[in-house]
Scaffold this motif. Sequence first.
Motif, mmCIF file in Angstrom:
data_model
loop_
_atom_site.group_PDB
_atom_site.id
_atom_site.type_symbol
_atom_site.label_atom_id
_atom_site.label_comp_id
_atom_site.label_asym_id
_atom_site.label_seq_id
_atom_site.Cartn_x
_atom_site.Cartn_y
_atom_site.Cartn_z
ATOM 1 N N UNK A 326 0.842 -1.184 0.000
ATOM 2 C CA UNK A 326 0.000 0.000 0.000
ATOM 3 C C UNK A 326 0.883 1.242 0.000
ATOM 4 N N UNK A 327 0.570 2.159 -0.925
ATOM 5 C CA UNK A 327 1.334 3.390 -1.030
ATOM 6 C C UNK A 327 0.466 4.612 -0.858
ATOM 7 N N UNK A 337 -2.579 1.117 12.112
ATOM 8 C CA UNK A 337 -2.594 -0.156 12.860
ATOM 9 C C UNK A 337 -2.430 -1.262 11.832
ATOM 10 N N UNK A 338 -1.190 -1.523 11.432
ATOM 11 C CA UNK A 338 -0.938 -2.490 10.361
ATOM 12 C C UNK A 338 -1.360 -3.894 10.770
ATOM 13 N N UNK A 339 -1.072 -4.278 12.010
ATOM 14 C CA UNK A 339 -1.444 -5.620 12.461
ATOM 15 C C UNK A 339 -2.958 -5.791 12.451
ATOM 16 N N UNK A 340 -3.673 -4.740 12.846
ATOM 17 C CA UNK A 340 -5.133 -4.820 12.853
ATOM 18 C C UNK A 340 -5.701 -4.949 11.458
ATOM 19 N N UNK A 341 -5.139 -4.199 10.505
ATOM 20 C CA UNK A 341 -5.599 -4.300 9.120
ATOM 21 C C UNK A 341 -5.271 -5.672 8.555
ATOM 22 N N UNK A 342 -4.090 -6.169 8.867
ATOM 23 C CA UNK A 342 -3.689 -7.499 8.408
ATOM 24 C C UNK A 342 -4.675 -8.555 8.906
ATOM 25 N N UNK A 360 2.095 -5.007 3.461
ATOM 26 C CA UNK A 360 3.221 -4.098 3.711
ATOM 27 C C UNK A 360 2.885 -2.698 3.235
ATOM 28 N N UNK A 361 3.540 -1.712 3.838
ATOM 29 C CA UNK A 361 3.443 -0.332 3.349
ATOM 30 C C UNK A 361 4.652 -0.065 2.465
#
Length: 386
Positions: A326-327, A337-342, A360-361
Amino acid sequence: MVTAGSRGDGMRRANLALVLRTVHREGPRSRAALTETTGLNRSTIADLVGELQRAGLVIERASEGLGRVGRPSPIVAPDPRVVAVAVNPEVDALDIGAVALDGEIVARERLEQSALLTPERTVELVEATLADWRRGPLAESHVVGVGVAVPGPVRASDGLVREAPHLEWLDAPLSDLMTDATAFPTHVGNDAAHGALAEYFFGAARGAHDVVYLNGGASGIGGAVIIGGALLGGAGGYAGEFGQNRPGIVDPADRRALDGVLEDEVSRTLLLEAVGLDGGDDTALAAALASTADPSALAEIERQRRILATALANAANVLNPAVIVLGGFLAVLAAHDLDGLDAAVRAQTMPACADDLRLAVAELGADRLLVGAAEAVFEAQLFPAR
Protein backbone atom coordinates in the motif's frame (compact mmCIF):
# COMPACT_ATOMS: atom_id res chain seq x y z
CA MET A 1 21.75 3.18 -24.99
CA VAL A 2 23.20 -0.22 -24.29
CA THR A 3 23.51 -0.75 -28.02
CA ALA A 4 26.12 2.03 -28.27
CA GLY A 5 29.35 0.55 -29.57
CA SER A 6 27.89 -2.94 -29.91
CA ARG A 7 28.63 -5.11 -32.90
CA GLY A 8 24.98 -5.63 -33.72
CA ASP A 9 24.88 -9.01 -32.04
CA GLY A 10 21.62 -9.66 -30.18
CA MET A 11 23.25 -11.89 -27.58
CA ARG A 12 25.90 -9.29 -26.87
CA ARG A 13 23.26 -6.58 -26.42
CA ALA A 14 21.41 -8.85 -24.02
CA ASN A 15 24.60 -9.49 -22.04
CA LEU A 16 25.39 -5.78 -21.90
CA ALA A 17 21.89 -5.16 -20.57
CA LEU A 18 22.27 -7.98 -18.04
CA VAL A 19 25.43 -6.47 -16.57
CA LEU A 20 24.03 -2.93 -16.53
CA ARG A 21 20.69 -4.01 -15.08
CA THR A 22 22.47 -6.00 -12.35
CA VAL A 23 24.57 -3.12 -11.04
CA HIS A 24 21.65 -0.72 -11.42
CA ARG A 25 19.10 -2.79 -9.49
CA GLU A 26 21.37 -4.79 -7.19
CA GLY A 27 24.04 -2.18 -6.50
CA PRO A 28 27.78 -1.98 -7.27
CA ARG A 29 29.43 -5.35 -7.82
CA SER A 30 32.98 -6.53 -8.33
CA ARG A 31 33.82 -8.08 -11.66
CA ALA A 32 34.20 -11.36 -9.80
CA ALA A 33 30.72 -11.04 -8.31
CA LEU A 34 29.29 -10.18 -11.74
CA THR A 35 30.90 -13.30 -13.14
CA GLU A 36 29.20 -15.37 -10.47
CA THR A 37 25.81 -13.61 -10.74
CA THR A 38 25.51 -13.59 -14.53
CA GLY A 39 27.16 -16.91 -15.30
CA LEU A 40 29.41 -15.22 -17.88
CA ASN A 41 33.14 -15.85 -17.85
CA ARG A 42 35.74 -13.38 -16.58
CA SER A 43 37.00 -12.25 -19.96
CA THR A 44 33.46 -11.65 -21.23
CA ILE A 45 32.64 -9.58 -18.14
CA ALA A 46 35.80 -7.52 -18.61
CA ASP A 47 34.90 -6.89 -22.25
CA LEU A 48 31.29 -5.95 -21.47
CA VAL A 49 32.27 -3.65 -18.61
CA GLY A 50 34.76 -1.92 -20.88
CA GLU A 51 32.07 -1.26 -23.47
CA LEU A 52 29.64 0.04 -20.85
CA GLN A 53 32.36 2.37 -19.59
CA ARG A 54 33.01 3.73 -23.06
CA ALA A 55 29.27 4.31 -23.46
CA GLY A 56 29.28 6.35 -20.24
CA LEU A 57 26.96 3.98 -18.38
CA VAL A 58 29.19 2.50 -15.67
CA ILE A 59 32.28 3.50 -13.76
CA GLU A 60 34.90 1.34 -12.11
CA ARG A 61 36.67 1.93 -8.85
CA ALA A 62 39.35 0.02 -7.04
CA SER A 63 38.30 -2.61 -4.53
CA GLU A 64 39.68 -2.35 -1.03
CA GLY A 65 40.38 -6.07 -1.16
CA LEU A 66 40.63 -6.36 2.60
CA GLY A 67 41.29 -9.86 3.86
CA ARG A 68 41.59 -11.34 0.37
CA VAL A 69 44.59 -12.98 -1.26
CA GLY A 70 45.56 -11.88 -4.75
CA ARG A 71 44.67 -8.96 -6.91
CA PRO A 72 41.31 -7.43 -5.87
CA SER A 73 38.57 -7.31 -8.47
CA PRO A 74 37.48 -3.77 -9.51
CA ILE A 75 34.04 -2.59 -8.41
CA VAL A 76 31.56 -1.81 -11.19
CA ALA A 77 28.90 0.82 -10.44
CA PRO A 78 26.28 2.72 -12.45
CA ASP A 79 27.54 6.08 -13.66
CA PRO A 80 25.65 8.62 -11.51
CA ARG A 81 25.81 11.18 -14.33
CA VAL A 82 23.19 9.16 -16.24
CA VAL A 83 19.83 10.61 -15.26
CA ALA A 84 16.12 10.22 -16.02
CA VAL A 85 13.68 13.04 -15.35
CA ALA A 86 10.56 11.80 -13.56
CA VAL A 87 7.24 13.62 -13.39
CA ASN A 88 4.01 13.08 -11.43
CA PRO A 89 1.10 15.47 -12.10
CA GLU A 90 -1.62 15.52 -9.45
CA VAL A 91 -4.65 17.64 -8.70
CA ASP A 92 -2.78 19.76 -6.16
CA ALA A 93 0.85 19.74 -7.31
CA LEU A 94 3.42 18.71 -9.90
CA ASP A 95 6.31 16.64 -8.58
CA ILE A 96 9.47 16.61 -10.71
CA GLY A 97 12.65 14.70 -9.91
CA ALA A 98 15.93 13.78 -11.54
CA VAL A 99 16.80 10.18 -10.70
CA ALA A 100 20.33 8.97 -11.37
CA LEU A 101 21.15 5.49 -12.62
CA ASP A 102 22.67 4.73 -9.21
CA GLY A 103 19.28 5.41 -7.57
CA GLU A 104 20.00 8.81 -6.07
CA ILE A 105 17.44 11.58 -6.56
CA VAL A 106 19.81 14.39 -7.48
CA ALA A 107 17.20 17.13 -7.91
CA ARG A 108 13.59 17.44 -6.87
CA GLU A 109 10.88 20.06 -6.87
CA ARG A 110 7.24 20.09 -5.84
CA LEU A 111 5.25 22.80 -7.58
CA GLU A 112 2.01 23.44 -5.71
CA GLN A 113 -0.96 24.21 -7.97
CA SER A 114 -4.06 26.26 -7.24
CA ALA A 115 -5.77 25.19 -10.49
CA LEU A 116 -5.91 21.86 -12.30
CA LEU A 117 -2.91 21.17 -14.47
CA THR A 118 -3.52 20.77 -18.18
CA PRO A 119 -1.24 18.55 -20.27
CA GLU A 120 0.18 21.68 -21.90
CA ARG A 121 0.86 23.38 -18.56
CA THR A 122 2.48 20.22 -17.25
CA VAL A 123 4.85 20.15 -20.22
CA GLU A 124 5.59 23.86 -19.83
CA LEU A 125 6.55 23.46 -16.17
CA VAL A 126 8.73 20.43 -16.86
CA GLU A 127 10.48 22.19 -19.72
CA ALA A 128 11.24 25.25 -17.56
CA THR A 129 12.41 23.18 -14.58
CA LEU A 130 14.64 21.01 -16.75
CA ALA A 131 16.20 24.09 -18.34
CA ASP A 132 17.05 25.43 -14.87
CA TRP A 133 18.46 22.10 -13.71
CA ARG A 134 20.67 21.74 -16.78
CA ARG A 135 22.33 25.01 -15.76
CA GLY A 136 22.62 23.76 -12.19
CA PRO A 137 22.48 20.27 -10.63
CA LEU A 138 22.30 18.48 -14.00
CA ALA A 139 25.03 20.52 -15.71
CA GLU A 140 27.35 17.50 -15.86
CA SER A 141 24.60 14.90 -16.32
CA HIS A 142 23.48 12.91 -19.33
CA VAL A 143 19.66 12.97 -19.42
CA VAL A 144 18.34 9.89 -21.21
CA GLY A 145 14.61 10.62 -21.15
CA VAL A 146 11.51 11.73 -19.29
CA GLY A 147 9.13 9.43 -17.44
CA VAL A 148 5.65 10.51 -16.39
CA ALA A 149 3.43 8.82 -13.80
CA VAL A 150 -0.19 9.81 -14.52
CA PRO A 151 -3.18 9.15 -12.23
CA GLY A 152 -5.30 7.39 -14.83
CA PRO A 153 -5.30 4.78 -17.61
CA VAL A 154 -2.56 5.18 -20.21
CA ARG A 155 -2.52 3.35 -23.54
CA ALA A 156 0.55 1.15 -23.53
CA SER A 157 1.21 1.36 -27.26
CA ASP A 158 1.83 5.11 -27.49
CA GLY A 159 1.53 6.72 -24.06
CA LEU A 160 -1.83 8.36 -24.78
CA VAL A 161 -3.53 9.32 -21.51
CA ARG A 162 -6.98 7.90 -22.13
CA GLU A 163 -8.44 9.49 -19.04
CA ALA A 164 -7.15 11.18 -15.90
CA PRO A 165 -10.58 11.98 -14.47
CA HIS A 166 -9.53 14.09 -11.51
CA LEU A 167 -7.26 16.17 -13.74
CA GLU A 168 -10.02 16.29 -16.38
CA TRP A 169 -7.70 14.94 -19.08
CA LEU A 170 -9.18 12.92 -21.92
CA ASP A 171 -7.14 11.33 -24.72
CA ALA A 172 -4.17 13.59 -23.97
CA PRO A 173 -1.10 12.95 -26.21
CA LEU A 174 1.24 13.73 -23.31
CA SER A 175 4.14 11.66 -24.59
CA ASP A 176 4.25 13.52 -27.92
CA LEU A 177 3.81 16.91 -26.23
CA MET A 178 6.64 16.27 -23.77
CA THR A 179 9.02 14.91 -26.39
CA ASP A 180 8.36 17.86 -28.69
CA ALA A 181 9.03 20.36 -25.89
CA THR A 182 12.07 18.75 -24.25
CA ALA A 183 13.60 16.86 -27.20
CA PHE A 184 13.93 13.83 -24.93
CA PRO A 185 12.14 10.50 -25.44
CA THR A 186 9.18 10.35 -23.08
CA HIS A 187 7.57 7.33 -21.47
CA VAL A 188 4.13 7.85 -19.95
CA GLY A 189 2.48 5.29 -17.69
CA ASN A 190 -0.09 4.84 -14.96
CA ASP A 191 1.16 6.09 -11.60
CA ALA A 192 0.24 2.93 -9.70
CA ALA A 193 2.02 0.74 -12.26
CA HIS A 194 5.15 2.86 -11.81
CA GLY A 195 4.82 2.66 -8.03
CA ALA A 196 4.39 -1.10 -8.16
CA LEU A 197 7.55 -1.59 -10.20
CA ALA A 198 9.53 0.73 -7.93
CA GLU A 199 8.50 -1.25 -4.85
CA TYR A 200 9.10 -4.53 -6.67
CA PHE A 201 12.64 -3.66 -7.71
CA PHE A 202 13.76 -1.52 -4.78
CA GLY A 203 11.21 -1.56 -1.95
CA ALA A 204 8.69 -3.55 0.06
CA ALA A 205 8.00 -6.17 -2.65
CA ARG A 206 11.63 -6.90 -3.43
CA GLY A 207 12.15 -10.65 -3.74
CA ALA A 208 8.45 -11.41 -4.29
CA HIS A 209 7.19 -12.43 -7.72
CA ASP A 210 3.44 -12.05 -7.24
CA VAL A 211 2.43 -8.62 -5.98
CA VAL A 212 -0.70 -6.50 -5.64
CA TYR A 213 -0.03 -2.78 -5.24
CA LEU A 214 -2.59 -0.11 -4.38
CA ASN A 215 -1.67 3.55 -4.53
CA GLY A 216 -3.70 6.26 -2.81
CA GLY A 217 -3.27 9.86 -3.94
CA ALA A 218 -5.13 13.12 -4.22
CA SER A 219 -6.75 11.77 -7.40
CA GLY A 220 -8.05 8.60 -5.80
CA ILE A 221 -6.92 4.98 -5.77
CA GLY A 222 -5.03 3.18 -8.51
CA GLY A 223 -3.49 -0.25 -8.56
CA ALA A 224 -1.22 -2.64 -10.34
CA VAL A 225 -0.56 -6.37 -10.35
CA ILE A 226 2.71 -8.21 -10.88
CA ILE A 227 2.36 -11.89 -11.77
CA GLY A 228 5.43 -14.11 -11.95
CA GLY A 229 7.66 -11.04 -12.01
CA ALA A 230 5.82 -9.37 -14.93
CA LEU A 231 3.51 -6.38 -14.74
CA LEU A 232 -0.04 -7.33 -15.73
CA GLY A 233 -1.00 -4.90 -18.47
CA GLY A 234 -4.27 -6.19 -19.90
CA ALA A 235 -5.41 -5.84 -23.50
CA GLY A 236 -4.76 -2.10 -23.68
CA GLY A 237 -2.50 -1.57 -20.68
CA TYR A 238 -5.27 -0.57 -18.27
CA ALA A 239 -5.24 -3.45 -15.77
CA GLY A 240 -5.22 -2.74 -12.05
CA GLU A 241 -7.91 -0.08 -11.57
CA PHE A 242 -8.88 -1.30 -8.10
CA GLY A 243 -10.19 2.14 -7.20
CA GLN A 244 -13.04 1.73 -9.69
CA ASN A 245 -14.32 -1.50 -8.13
CA ARG A 246 -17.59 -1.48 -6.18
CA PRO A 247 -16.55 -2.21 -2.60
CA GLY A 248 -18.27 -4.72 -0.38
CA ILE A 249 -19.87 -2.76 2.47
CA VAL A 250 -21.59 -4.89 5.11
CA ASP A 251 -23.05 -2.07 7.21
CA PRO A 252 -25.14 0.39 5.14
CA ALA A 253 -24.19 3.10 7.65
CA ASP A 254 -20.61 2.85 6.36
CA ARG A 255 -21.58 3.98 2.86
CA ARG A 256 -20.80 7.58 1.94
CA ALA A 257 -21.55 7.61 -1.81
CA LEU A 258 -24.61 6.10 -3.45
CA ASP A 259 -23.32 3.36 -5.77
CA GLY A 260 -19.83 4.69 -5.05
CA VAL A 261 -16.60 2.97 -6.05
CA LEU A 262 -13.72 2.16 -3.70
CA GLU A 263 -12.02 5.53 -4.11
CA ASP A 264 -15.28 7.29 -3.17
CA GLU A 265 -15.42 5.43 0.12
CA VAL A 266 -11.72 5.19 0.99
CA SER A 267 -10.73 8.76 0.39
CA ARG A 268 -7.84 11.05 1.24
CA THR A 269 -10.20 14.03 1.09
CA LEU A 270 -12.52 12.49 3.67
CA LEU A 271 -9.57 11.70 5.94
CA LEU A 272 -8.25 15.25 5.71
CA GLU A 273 -11.70 16.60 6.53
CA ALA A 274 -12.03 14.23 9.47
CA VAL A 275 -8.81 15.45 11.10
CA GLY A 276 -9.44 19.10 10.26
CA LEU A 277 -6.77 19.62 7.58
CA ASP A 278 -7.36 21.78 4.52
CA GLY A 279 -4.53 20.06 2.66
CA GLY A 280 -1.01 18.82 3.16
CA ASP A 281 1.11 15.85 2.20
CA ASP A 282 0.98 12.32 3.54
CA THR A 283 3.42 13.15 6.33
CA ALA A 284 1.04 15.78 7.68
CA LEU A 285 -1.88 13.39 7.33
CA ALA A 286 -0.01 10.64 9.20
CA ALA A 287 0.83 13.02 12.07
CA ALA A 288 -2.79 14.15 12.29
CA LEU A 289 -4.12 10.57 12.31
CA ALA A 290 -1.62 9.57 14.99
CA SER A 291 -2.48 12.46 17.29
CA THR A 292 -6.24 12.75 16.93
CA ALA A 293 -8.50 11.83 19.81
CA ASP A 294 -11.66 13.13 18.17
CA PRO A 295 -14.30 10.36 18.20
CA SER A 296 -15.69 11.29 14.77
CA ALA A 297 -12.21 11.28 13.24
CA LEU A 298 -11.41 7.91 14.78
CA ALA A 299 -14.72 6.57 13.51
CA GLU A 300 -13.91 7.72 9.96
CA ILE A 301 -10.48 6.11 10.13
CA GLU A 302 -11.97 2.79 11.20
CA ARG A 303 -14.78 3.01 8.62
CA GLN A 304 -12.26 3.40 5.81
CA ARG A 305 -10.07 0.62 7.18
CA ARG A 306 -13.04 -1.79 7.24
CA ILE A 307 -13.86 -1.11 3.62
CA LEU A 308 -10.20 -1.25 2.56
CA ALA A 309 -9.76 -4.60 4.33
CA THR A 310 -12.59 -6.13 2.30
CA ALA A 311 -11.16 -4.77 -0.96
CA LEU A 312 -7.73 -6.22 -0.13
CA ALA A 313 -9.23 -9.58 0.81
CA ASN A 314 -11.02 -9.70 -2.54
CA ALA A 315 -7.70 -9.03 -4.30
CA ALA A 316 -5.99 -11.73 -2.25
CA ASN A 317 -8.70 -14.29 -3.04
CA VAL A 318 -8.62 -13.58 -6.78
CA LEU A 319 -4.88 -13.13 -7.35
CA ASN A 320 -3.17 -15.03 -4.49
CA PRO A 321 -0.25 -12.58 -4.17
CA ALA A 322 2.73 -13.09 -1.91
CA VAL A 323 2.56 -9.45 -0.82
CA ILE A 324 0.08 -6.59 -0.97
CA VAL A 325 1.82 -3.21 -0.87
CA LEU A 326 0.00 0.00 0.00
CA GLY A 327 1.33 3.39 -1.03
CA GLY A 328 0.37 7.03 -0.52
CA PHE A 329 -2.46 7.78 1.89
CA LEU A 330 -3.35 4.07 1.91
CA ALA A 331 0.02 3.44 3.54
CA VAL A 332 -0.85 6.07 6.15
CA LEU A 333 -4.23 4.45 6.76
CA ALA A 334 -2.64 1.00 7.04
CA ALA A 335 0.23 2.10 9.28
CA HIS A 336 -2.28 3.50 11.77
CA ASP A 337 -2.59 -0.16 12.86
CA LEU A 338 -0.94 -2.49 10.36
CA ASP A 339 -1.44 -5.62 12.46
CA GLY A 340 -5.13 -4.82 12.85
CA LEU A 341 -5.60 -4.30 9.12
CA ASP A 342 -3.69 -7.50 8.41
CA ALA A 343 -6.01 -9.43 10.72
CA ALA A 344 -9.10 -7.89 9.09
CA VAL A 345 -7.84 -8.89 5.64
CA ARG A 346 -7.04 -12.45 6.72
CA ALA A 347 -10.47 -12.83 8.31
CA GLN A 348 -12.01 -12.38 4.85
CA THR A 349 -9.42 -14.30 2.83
CA MET A 350 -9.48 -17.99 1.95
CA PRO A 351 -7.05 -19.77 4.32
CA ALA A 352 -4.99 -21.15 1.43
CA CYS A 353 -4.57 -17.66 -0.05
CA ALA A 354 -3.76 -16.18 3.36
CA ASP A 355 -1.05 -18.71 4.23
CA ASP A 356 1.86 -16.91 2.60
CA LEU A 357 0.31 -13.46 2.30
CA ARG A 358 2.18 -10.42 3.61
CA LEU A 359 0.70 -6.94 3.96
CA ALA A 360 3.22 -4.10 3.71
CA VAL A 361 3.44 -0.33 3.35
CA ALA A 362 5.55 1.13 0.57
CA GLU A 363 9.17 1.50 1.65
CA LEU A 364 10.04 4.20 -0.87
CA GLY A 365 7.46 6.61 0.52
CA ALA A 366 7.07 9.81 -1.46
CA ASP A 367 9.84 8.73 -3.86
CA ARG A 368 8.04 5.69 -5.21
CA LEU A 369 6.29 7.25 -8.22
CA LEU A 370 9.35 9.21 -9.33
CA VAL A 371 11.59 6.16 -8.96
CA GLY A 372 9.09 4.09 -10.95
CA ALA A 373 8.75 6.68 -13.71
CA ALA A 374 12.54 6.90 -13.99
CA GLU A 375 12.79 3.12 -14.11
CA ALA A 376 10.47 3.08 -17.13
CA VAL A 377 12.91 5.40 -18.90
CA PHE A 378 15.97 3.34 -18.00
CA GLU A 379 14.28 0.11 -19.08
CA ALA A 380 13.22 1.54 -22.43
CA GLN A 381 16.36 3.55 -23.24
CA LEU A 382 19.18 1.52 -21.75
CA PHE A 383 18.05 -2.11 -21.69
CA PRO A 384 17.01 -3.84 -24.92
CA ALA A 385 13.93 -6.05 -24.98
CA ARG A 386 14.54 -9.39 -23.38
